[in-house]
Enzyme design. Structure first.
Site, mmCIF file in Angstrom:
data_model
loop_
_atom_site.group_PDB
_atom_site.id
_atom_site.type_symbol
_atom_site.label_atom_id
_atom_site.label_comp_id
_atom_site.label_asym_id
_atom_site.label_seq_id
_atom_site.Cartn_x
_atom_site.Cartn_y
_atom_site.Cartn_z
ATOM 1 N N GLU A 142 40.864 19.921 -2.866
ATOM 2 C CA GLU A 142 39.543 20.290 -2.362
ATOM 3 C C GLU A 142 38.667 20.705 -3.559
ATOM 4 O O GLU A 142 39.161 21.422 -4.443
ATOM 5 C CB GLU A 142 39.651 21.468 -1.396
ATOM 6 C CG GLU A 142 38.327 21.747 -0.717
ATOM 7 C CD GLU A 142 38.378 22.890 0.310
ATOM 8 O OE1 GLU A 142 39.432 23.522 0.473
ATOM 9 O OE2 GLU A 142 37.347 23.137 0.914
ATOM 10 N N GLY A 277 42.202 31.337 -4.824
ATOM 11 C CA GLY A 277 43.196 32.265 -4.292
ATOM 12 C C GLY A 277 44.313 31.510 -3.590
ATOM 13 O O GLY A 277 45.487 31.796 -3.767
ATOM 14 N N MET A 279 45.059 27.563 -0.991
ATOM 15 C CA MET A 279 44.524 26.305 -0.469
ATOM 16 C C MET A 279 45.357 25.832 0.712
ATOM 17 O O MET A 279 46.581 25.772 0.657
ATOM 18 C CB MET A 279 44.533 25.261 -1.604
ATOM 19 C CG MET A 279 44.124 23.874 -1.182
ATOM 20 S SD MET A 279 42.379 23.831 -0.671
ATOM 21 C CE MET A 279 42.441 22.540 0.562
ATOM 22 N N GLU A 280 44.633 25.439 1.769
ATOM 23 C CA GLU A 280 45.256 25.217 3.078
ATOM 24 C C GLU A 280 45.851 23.832 3.295
ATOM 25 O O GLU A 280 45.817 23.334 4.425
ATOM 26 C CB GLU A 280 44.200 25.471 4.149
ATOM 27 C CG GLU A 280 43.081 24.409 4.245
ATOM 28 C CD GLU A 280 41.817 24.734 3.453
ATOM 29 O OE1 GLU A 280 41.921 25.502 2.471
ATOM 30 O OE2 GLU A 280 40.744 24.215 3.816
ATOM 31 N N ASN A 281 46.395 23.162 2.276
ATOM 32 C CA ASN A 281 46.961 21.839 2.495
ATOM 33 C C ASN A 281 47.865 21.857 3.726
ATOM 34 O O ASN A 281 48.715 22.749 3.860
ATOM 35 C CB ASN A 281 47.788 21.421 1.282
ATOM 36 C CG ASN A 281 47.079 21.742 -0.006
ATOM 37 O OD1 ASN A 281 46.018 21.223 -0.265
ATOM 38 N ND2 ASN A 281 47.649 22.651 -0.780
ATOM 39 N N HIS A 313 44.306 33.588 6.574
ATOM 40 C CA HIS A 313 43.151 32.725 6.357
ATOM 41 C C HIS A 313 43.600 31.264 6.254
ATOM 42 O O HIS A 313 43.094 30.396 6.968
ATOM 43 C CB HIS A 313 42.425 33.154 5.079
ATOM 44 C CG HIS A 313 41.282 32.278 4.687
ATOM 45 N ND1 HIS A 313 39.971 32.621 4.919
ATOM 46 C CD2 HIS A 313 41.234 31.069 4.083
ATOM 47 C CE1 HIS A 313 39.182 31.662 4.474
ATOM 48 N NE2 HIS A 313 39.931 30.704 3.955
ATOM 49 N N GLU A 314 44.547 31.028 5.369
ATOM 50 C CA GLU A 314 44.963 29.630 5.159
ATOM 51 C C GLU A 314 45.593 29.050 6.418
ATOM 52 O O GLU A 314 45.374 27.883 6.753
ATOM 53 C CB GLU A 314 45.942 29.528 3.989
ATOM 54 C CG GLU A 314 45.416 30.066 2.659
ATOM 55 C CD GLU A 314 44.024 29.586 2.283
ATOM 56 O OE1 GLU A 314 43.649 28.459 2.669
ATOM 57 O OE2 GLU A 314 43.297 30.358 1.626
ATOM 58 N N HIS A 317 43.150 27.841 8.879
ATOM 59 C CA HIS A 317 42.605 26.524 8.526
ATOM 60 C C HIS A 317 43.411 25.373 9.142
ATOM 61 O O HIS A 317 42.886 24.270 9.286
ATOM 62 C CB HIS A 317 42.649 26.326 7.008
ATOM 63 C CG HIS A 317 41.473 26.879 6.274
ATOM 64 N ND1 HIS A 317 40.172 26.654 6.658
ATOM 65 C CD2 HIS A 317 41.401 27.601 5.125
ATOM 66 C CE1 HIS A 317 39.362 27.238 5.784
ATOM 67 N NE2 HIS A 317 40.072 27.827 4.855
ATOM 68 N N GLU A 336 35.394 27.494 6.567
ATOM 69 C CA GLU A 336 35.601 28.730 5.801
ATOM 70 C C GLU A 336 35.171 29.975 6.587
ATOM 71 O O GLU A 336 35.826 31.003 6.525
ATOM 72 C CB GLU A 336 34.880 28.660 4.450
ATOM 73 C CG GLU A 336 35.455 27.612 3.488
ATOM 74 C CD GLU A 336 36.955 27.736 3.240
ATOM 75 O OE1 GLU A 336 37.527 28.789 3.548
ATOM 76 O OE2 GLU A 336 37.557 26.767 2.755
HETATM 77 N N1 BES Z 1 39.763 26.071 1.050
HETATM 78 C C1 BES Z 1 39.793 27.221 0.237
HETATM 79 C C2 BES Z 1 40.195 26.947 -1.177
HETATM 80 C C3 BES Z 1 39.123 26.311 -2.012
HETATM 81 C C4 BES Z 1 38.059 27.054 -2.422
HETATM 82 C C5 BES Z 1 39.186 25.016 -2.403
HETATM 83 C C6 BES Z 1 37.078 26.469 -3.209
HETATM 84 C C7 BES Z 1 38.221 24.435 -3.166
HETATM 85 C C8 BES Z 1 37.153 25.164 -3.590
HETATM 86 C C9 BES Z 1 40.757 28.274 0.788
HETATM 87 O O1 BES Z 1 40.993 28.187 2.147
HETATM 88 C C10 BES Z 1 40.127 29.598 0.566
HETATM 89 O O2 BES Z 1 39.157 29.866 1.199
HETATM 90 N N2 BES Z 1 40.662 30.380 -0.342
HETATM 91 C C11 BES Z 1 40.103 31.660 -0.713
HETATM 92 C C12 BES Z 1 40.944 32.791 -0.227
HETATM 93 C C13 BES Z 1 40.581 33.235 1.145
HETATM 94 C C14 BES Z 1 41.479 34.342 1.633
HETATM 95 C C15 BES Z 1 39.161 33.711 1.255
HETATM 96 C C16 BES Z 1 40.066 31.697 -2.221
HETATM 97 O O3 BES Z 1 40.722 30.851 -2.831
HETATM 98 O O4 BES Z 1 39.425 32.566 -2.765
HETATM 99 ZN ZN ZN Z 2 39.391 28.898 3.244
#
Ligand code: BES
Ligand code: ZN
Length: 884
Positions: A142, A277, A279-281, A313-314, A317, A336
């Protein structure tokens, strides 16, 4: 937005043409962890929907060796000519003739790099228990990095099924989204070929692989899903907390969404080098180690609750995002914002010890408002002009504001109705894509209300309202006059005259926790009658701080509430909201620091950590203004803080008391840290003693007061303290301690030490690139540090761009913000802006990519400058009044 460069050369971005669609991929990769490379072959089944002689797919940083076409099953493959656009990352494939609508297959052979930029198919580095350097390979696709691993239709709308096969060395574990179907020896017998089951229909950004020496622990959900937590060797026990939680979480979501998780397994894996942080693969969720692993005696409560939130969170998703995906990144918030909301719903219901809804107010609501109060904000539904702007929109608008707006709507409709609407939306669009309007329609159906009309103002306009309220009494009725305008942090005019539909709730002094009345404000100004309110009784808007708006009360209304703030008769969510609003209004010039100090002074009995945090934030504004004024003023302001908080500090002490809730230790840390920062010597001595007892006698420091302790050592301990922290950082294997030591060290007031720290972290690369930004975090603590960080950033911008993979990297953008945001003068604002306009290491495209982050930082600097100018006199008077 910061405008410089030539806007006319703005890069024109193109989507893939819609006349062809993938339906299935067969991807075979054979990564080599020694050579940092992989070989690949992929076949895409494509449906051509309109006659064409060209097909286009995304590919990036791949060496494409051949592309061939199979027009009818069984036909011999025909090799095709291609051209490549390296700005769009699109490979155009010339077909031998015009093909009519039909199904075809494209077969690609390619090689790629296992890069070190934490995107695409990349490598992570770690040390095994003997200190030997090891690598593992994993993916981050992503938003637009699947194209780094195999040619694909790399836009979320193109859902397809995927068959993945990985060929790896025999001693390695290979993982992908699905369960393993077969494991067989490779043709030369030297490696193994691991074939995974076919995925459901899904978008390319959700595909994932991981290859390395991995260990795991596992458990099953009630519904029979096999859950595993994978780590590098030696860390699997630290996965227990997340494993237990994730098992609960899948079952809880199965029920809440009324749709069962459709895959047979779900792995959670901790990756040593990870830019985000987590990623929701689908079926193979990847995490930073610190976001997944917990050591019960060492992890702070805050971090443990963060782990719970990230895990939840993940996993949310898996429904919001994976099952139902946004059509385009403009509607990123659909996944998100909801994953963020559901993470609180889950943790709120299943981990009451964290009091997570209190933290919500600070971490989500207040942080969303902080960004959305800027002129350089953006609407939740955000236009994407350029894929390079994508990383930048994963910000507090997309997460925190969306989350808060969801909470507001949930309260407005009631949870059962909200849930019904969400279930309807998920069922209707499962294995498919949706836009915001689809969600509003489902919620309208569930509620019988026009949700679109109510909500579109919140998601399509940037900003949010502040309501000015005044009152008059009429018999037993209280008549409120409420006027809305956009809240802009600088207090200036809204060029657009935006209006919102604002759900208003009202509570009163005689029943502070209850919603006494509800109204919907639609006009610029309206009058509302609250019946049955005694004269003199206070009236407060936004009960429970459930709305995404601020309230500005008349002096009389605010004063009436002060006693119940002080006695804590007013509920904690309300106290927080009130104080946070006031602190935000400081920068608009509509509330003075002296007025704020009055409220803070009446809050000395405050016993809730989050409310204290809001008070502390306001008081830190006083301190930073005073620092800019003069050495003497700064000293006196510190004295004032000591005077205000000495009593609380003495009452709270430093150690955990039996039977306390989890928040108390955090409160203690905040109060004591503030006293130490204000130079309160007994507090500083106590922190020093905690640290020395730890080093000399091994007495553990309570995890919740560890960062505060490290901070004091770094700020007051000179070279000796610095060396001790450095040694701690070097010897610990626990990432939270590493991070805390780093943040603390960056607060040192000595330039030589800061130089040493930055060399160590950045130039010698002793700090992982994912964590280097923490070196900037504490520099704002001193003027020298500010200056140093800004200069360091400028001197090394080229290296930063190189190592984080370019201007669109969120790691780069976060360093950029940290390097400037603690300045507080117009001259600095201009200097910051001009630097980026003139910097020869940036291209015009980079400037376009960075326009919003630069604009936001410039605006933040100006806000601090305004705050200072508006309060110089006020601060002098306030200090005089207190004989300081
Ligand atoms: N889908 C996102 C990861 C992501 C973020 C991919 C930006 C590509 C670009 C993931 O689900 C996410 O939101 N991660 C957060 C943590 C969450 C607990 C808020 C992150 O990585 O900060
Ligand atoms: Zn997310």
């Amino acid at each position: 937005m910061a405008t410089c460069g030539n806007p006319n050369i703005a890069f024109k971005f193109e989507r893939l043409p819609t006349f062809a669609e993938p339906t299935h991929y067969d991807v075979r990769l054979s990564p080599c962890l020694n050579q940092f490379s992989f070989e690949g072959q992929s076949t895409i089944d494509i449906t051509i929907k309109e006659a064409t002689d060209v097909l286009k797919v995304h590919a990036q940083s791949l060496l494409i060796q051949s592309v061939s076409l199979v027009a009818n099953p069984g036909d011999a493959a025909k090799t095709l000519q291609t051209t490549y656009d390296d700005k769009l990352n699109i490979l155009s494939i010339q077909l031998p003739s015009i093909l009519q609508p039909q199904k075809v297959q494209l077969v690609f052979k390619f090689v790629g790099e296992l890069n070190d930029k934490m995107r695409g198919f990349y490598r992570s580095q770690y040390k095994d228990k003997n200190g030997a350097e090891k690598f593992l390979a994993s993916t981050q696709f992503e938003s637009t990095y699947a194209r780094y691993a195999f040619p694909c239709f790399d836009e979320p709308i193109y859902k397809a099924t995927f068959d993945v096969t990985l060929e790896v060395e025999n001693h390695l574990t290979a993982l992908s989204n699905m369960n393993v179907l077969s494991e067989t020896p490779s043709a030369d017998g030297k490696r193994k070929v691991v074939k995974f089951a076919t995925t459901p229909k899904m978008s390319s950004y959700l595909v994932a692989f991981a290859v390395g020496e991995l260990e795991y622990i596992s458990a099953q959900t009630k519904s029979g899903v096999e859950m595993r937590v994978y780590t590098v060797p030696g860390k699997k026990e630290q996965g227990q907390y997340s494993l237990d939680l994730s098992v609960k979480c899948i079952d809880w979501y199965n029920e809440w969404f009324d749709i069962a998780y459709p895959l047979p397994k779900c792995d959670l894996i901790a990756i040593p080098d990870f830019s985000m942080g987590a990623m929701e693969n689908w079926g193979l969720v990847t995490y930073r180690e610190i976001a997944l692993l917990v050591d019960p005696g060492v992890t702070s409560t805050r971090q443990k609750s963060r782990v719970a939130l990230v895990v939840a969170h993940e996993l949310a998703h898996l429904w919001f995002g994976n099952l139902v995906t946004m059509k385009w990144w403009t509607d990123l918030w659909l996944k998100e914002g909801f994953a963020s909301f559901m993470e609180y719903m889950f943790v709120g219901a299943n981990c009451p010890e964290f009091k997570i809804w209190l933290h919500f107010l600070n971490d989500e609501l207040a942080s969303g408002m902080a960004l959305d109060g800027l002129r350089n904000s953006h609407p939740i539904e955000v236009e994407i002009n350029n894929p390079n702007e994508l990383d930048e929109i994963y910000d507090s608008i997309t997460y925190a504001k969306s989350n808060s707006v969801n909470r507001m709507l949930c309260y407005y409709l009631s949870e059962p109705v909200f849930q019904k609407g969400l279930r309807l939306y998920l069922k209707r669009f499962q294995y498919s894509n949706a836009v915001t309007q689809d969600l509003w329609s489902a919620l309208s159906e569930a509620s019988g209300q026009n949700v679109n009309e109510l909500m579109s103002g919140w998601t399509q306009q940037m900003g949010f309202p502040v309501l000015s309220v005044s009152q008059r009494q009429d018999g037993n009725n209280r008549i409120l006059t409420v006027e809305q305008r956009r809240f802009i942090a600088d207090g200036g005019e809204d060029p657009k005259n935006s209006l919102w539909q604002v759900p208003i709730t009202v509570s009163v002094g005689s029943a502070p926790s209850d919603v006494k009345s509800r109204f919907l404000l639609k006009e610029k100004q309206q009058e509302f009658v609250v019946e049955g309110v005694a004269p003199g009784e206070w009236v407060k808007l936004n009960t429970g701080t459930t709305g995404f708006y601020r309230v500005e009360y008349s002096e009389e209304m605010l004063t009436a509430m002060l006693p119940d703030i002080s006695s804590r008769k007013m509920p904690v969510l309300d106290r927080f909201g009130l104080i946070n609003d006031l602190s935000a209004l400081l920068n608009t010039g509509r509330v003075s620091i002296a007025q704020f100090a009055k409220v803070a002074a009446s809050s000395t009995n405050e016993d809730e950590y989050v409310v204290w945090g809001a008070i502390d934030e306001g008081m830190s504004k006083l301190l930073s203004c005073a620092r800019e004024m003069s050495e003497d003023t700064h000293k006196s302001a510190k004295q004032l803080i000591i005077k205000m908080f000495e009593k609380s500090g003495a009452e709270l002490g430093f150690s955990e008391q039996p039977g306390e809730d989890t928040q108390k230790m955090m409160l203690r840390a905040t109060v004591q840290a503030r006293l130490a920062r204000a130079g309160h010597q007994p507090t500083i001595d106590k922190f020093n003693q905690l640290f020395n007892d730890f080093l000399e006698k091994g007495t553990p420091i309570h995890p919740d007061i560890r960062l505060a302790t490290f901070g004091v050592i770094a700020r007051c301990g000179g070279q000796d303290g610095f060396d001790k922290l450095m040694k701690l950082r070097e010897t610990t294997t626990f990432q939270e301690i590493e991070r805390q030591a780093m943040i603390a060290m960056s607060q040192t007031p000595e330039e030589a030490l800061l130089t040493q720290l930055f060399e160590y972290g950045f130039e010698k690369n002793k700090v992982r690139p994912q964590d280097q930004l923490y070196l900037f975090v504490g520099t704002g603590a001193t003027r020298m540090g500010q200056e140093f960080a800004w200069k360091y950033f400028r001197d090394h911008i080229k290296e930063f761009l190189g190592k984080y993979g370019g201007a669109n990297s969120s790691l780069f953008q976060r360093c950029l913000k940290f390097a400037g945001e603690s300045f507080a003068s117009e001259q600095r604002a201009l200097e910051f802006r001009d630097y980026f306009c003139n910097c020869t290491d940036l291209t015009d495209m980079d400037r376009q990519t960075l326009a919003r982050p630069i604009g936001q930082t410039v605006e933040a600097i100006r806000l601090s400058a305004r705050l200072l100018e508006a309060n110089r006199k006020v601060i002098e008077d306030l200090l005089k009044e207190n004989n300081l």
